[in-house]
Enzyme design. Sequence first.
Site, PDB file in Angstrom:
ATOM      1  N   HIS A 115       0.839  -1.210   0.000  1.00  0.00           N
ATOM      2  CA  HIS A 115       0.000   0.000   0.000  1.00  0.00           C
ATOM      3  C   HIS A 115       0.870   1.256   0.000  1.00  0.00           C
ATOM      4  CE1 HIS A 115      -2.895   3.085   1.181  1.00  0.00           C
ATOM      5  NE2 HIS A 115      -1.992   3.456   2.068  1.00  0.00           N
ATOM      6  N   HIS A 133       1.313   5.318  -2.496  1.00  0.00           N
ATOM      7  CA  HIS A 133       1.724   6.693  -2.166  1.00  0.00           C
ATOM      8  C   HIS A 133       2.939   7.214  -2.927  1.00  0.00           C
ATOM      9  CE1 HIS A 133      -0.956   7.544   1.237  1.00  0.00           C
ATOM     10  NE2 HIS A 133      -0.791   6.278   1.627  1.00  0.00           N
ATOM     11  N   GLU A 156      -5.734   9.620   0.593  1.00  0.00           N
ATOM     12  CA  GLU A 156      -6.048   8.186   0.583  1.00  0.00           C
ATOM     13  C   GLU A 156      -7.142   7.809  -0.422  1.00  0.00           C
ATOM     14  OE1 GLU A 156      -4.318   5.872   1.891  1.00  0.00           O
ATOM     15  OE2 GLU A 156      -3.173   6.879   3.458  1.00  0.00           O
ATOM     16  N   SER A 200      -4.087   1.244  -4.496  1.00  0.00           N
ATOM     17  CA  SER A 200      -3.441   0.001  -4.058  1.00  0.00           C
ATOM     18  C   SER A 200      -4.439  -1.126  -3.846  1.00  0.00           C
ATOM     19  CB  SER A 200      -2.642   0.252  -2.774  1.00  0.00           C
ATOM     20  OG  SER A 200      -3.506   0.644  -1.718  1.00  0.00           O
TER      21      SER A 200
HETATM   22  N1  HBI Z   1       1.422   6.252  10.142  1.00  0.00           N
HETATM   23  N2  HBI Z   1       2.852   4.845   8.998  1.00  0.00           N
HETATM   24  C1  HBI Z   1       1.795   5.671   8.999  1.00  0.00           C
HETATM   25  N3  HBI Z   1       1.135   5.887   7.845  1.00  0.00           N
HETATM   26  C2  HBI Z   1       0.064   6.710   7.791  1.00  0.00           C
HETATM   27  O1  HBI Z   1      -0.518   6.912   6.717  1.00  0.00           O
HETATM   28  C3  HBI Z   1      -0.373   7.338   8.976  1.00  0.00           C
HETATM   29  C4  HBI Z   1       0.355   7.080  10.156  1.00  0.00           C
HETATM   30  N4  HBI Z   1      -0.030   7.663  11.301  1.00  0.00           N
HETATM   31  C5  HBI Z   1      -1.113   8.595  11.355  1.00  0.00           C
HETATM   32  C6  HBI Z   1      -1.870   8.719  10.110  1.00  0.00           C
HETATM   33  N5  HBI Z   1      -1.462   8.164   9.014  1.00  0.00           N
HETATM   34  C7  HBI Z   1      -3.185   9.422  10.102  1.00  0.00           C
HETATM   35  O2  HBI Z   1      -3.510   9.915  11.357  1.00  0.00           O
HETATM   36  C8  HBI Z   1      -3.366  10.529   9.088  1.00  0.00           C
HETATM   37  O3  HBI Z   1      -4.615  11.093   9.310  1.00  0.00           O
HETATM   38  C9  HBI Z   1      -2.405  11.614   9.190  1.00  0.00           C
HETATM   39 FE    FE Z   2      -1.995   5.317   3.030  1.00  0.00          FE
END
Ligand code: HBI
Ligand code: FE
Length: 275
Positions: A136, A141, A182, A201
Amino acid sequence: MAVEPVVYGASERPPRGDYSRAGADYTCPQNYAGYTQADHDTYRRLYERQVALVPGRACDEFLTALPTLGVKDRIPHFDEINDRLYKATRWEIVAVPGLIPEVPFFTLLANRKFPVTDWIRTPEEFDYIVEPDVFHDLFGHVPLLFNPIFADHMQEYGKGGLKAHRLESCELLSRLYWYTIEFGLIRQKDGLRAYGAGILSSPGELQHAVDSPEPQRLPLDIERVMRTRYKIDSYQQTYFVIESFQELFDKTAPDFTPIYAKVKGMAELEADATA
Ligand code: HBI
Ligand code: FE
């Protein structure tokens, strides 16, 4: 580092991933030696299935950048991708053990570092997984991080996240992230296309989001998005559509402080609300 539950929205489940490997910024080395042949096969099969579905459904910028990810028959070395990514937009990917808390997450983005989960789903989860894995994060991304406008947008998002944290408005900003980064759709010259990583994804979500008559598709409206709850374990019932990445950049450029205040005084909307 202590294991701390971090999942989109609230969760009853513990986080998946070994957080003892992570440093204070939640990054870790990519555990490349830890991948089994089955892990590499899973990546190859996921890539093969998804690359066949993206033409006519993913936005042009994604399709242009996808080959830049490099190897498709095994999990890539993050360093290999970084050689090209840094030259293109001065972004880097860094390994993380899974979902990380909001402040370290936003701090990485603000520094043009994108956290990529290093583990991959099990064969049993081939069709569906709730939390992000390496497929994913990379396939969904990273291609758009090669696009200069989108790359700058992601950094601004990180800075905005740190500010939202100070304003106790992370939940509202998370909805924006959810419905754009997303699950965002964009109208391009040949029709509706996906740019959100959660769509790009996922084979099922890609067809649902782009081809199905079922979901509601609304023009991007920041207040409307911030009022709208989201579901993490089903296809989205509402998508927000932009006409260009410049529109996304422009609509998210203003100071959200007054918008957060206003939205907090308004009723929340369910994911399938038609109002
Ligand atoms: N951590 N690894 C990872 N990937 C993410 O997309 C991610 C995260 N922590 C917080 C988060 N996304 C969400 O809270 C988003 O809303 C920012
Ligand atoms: Fe994501």
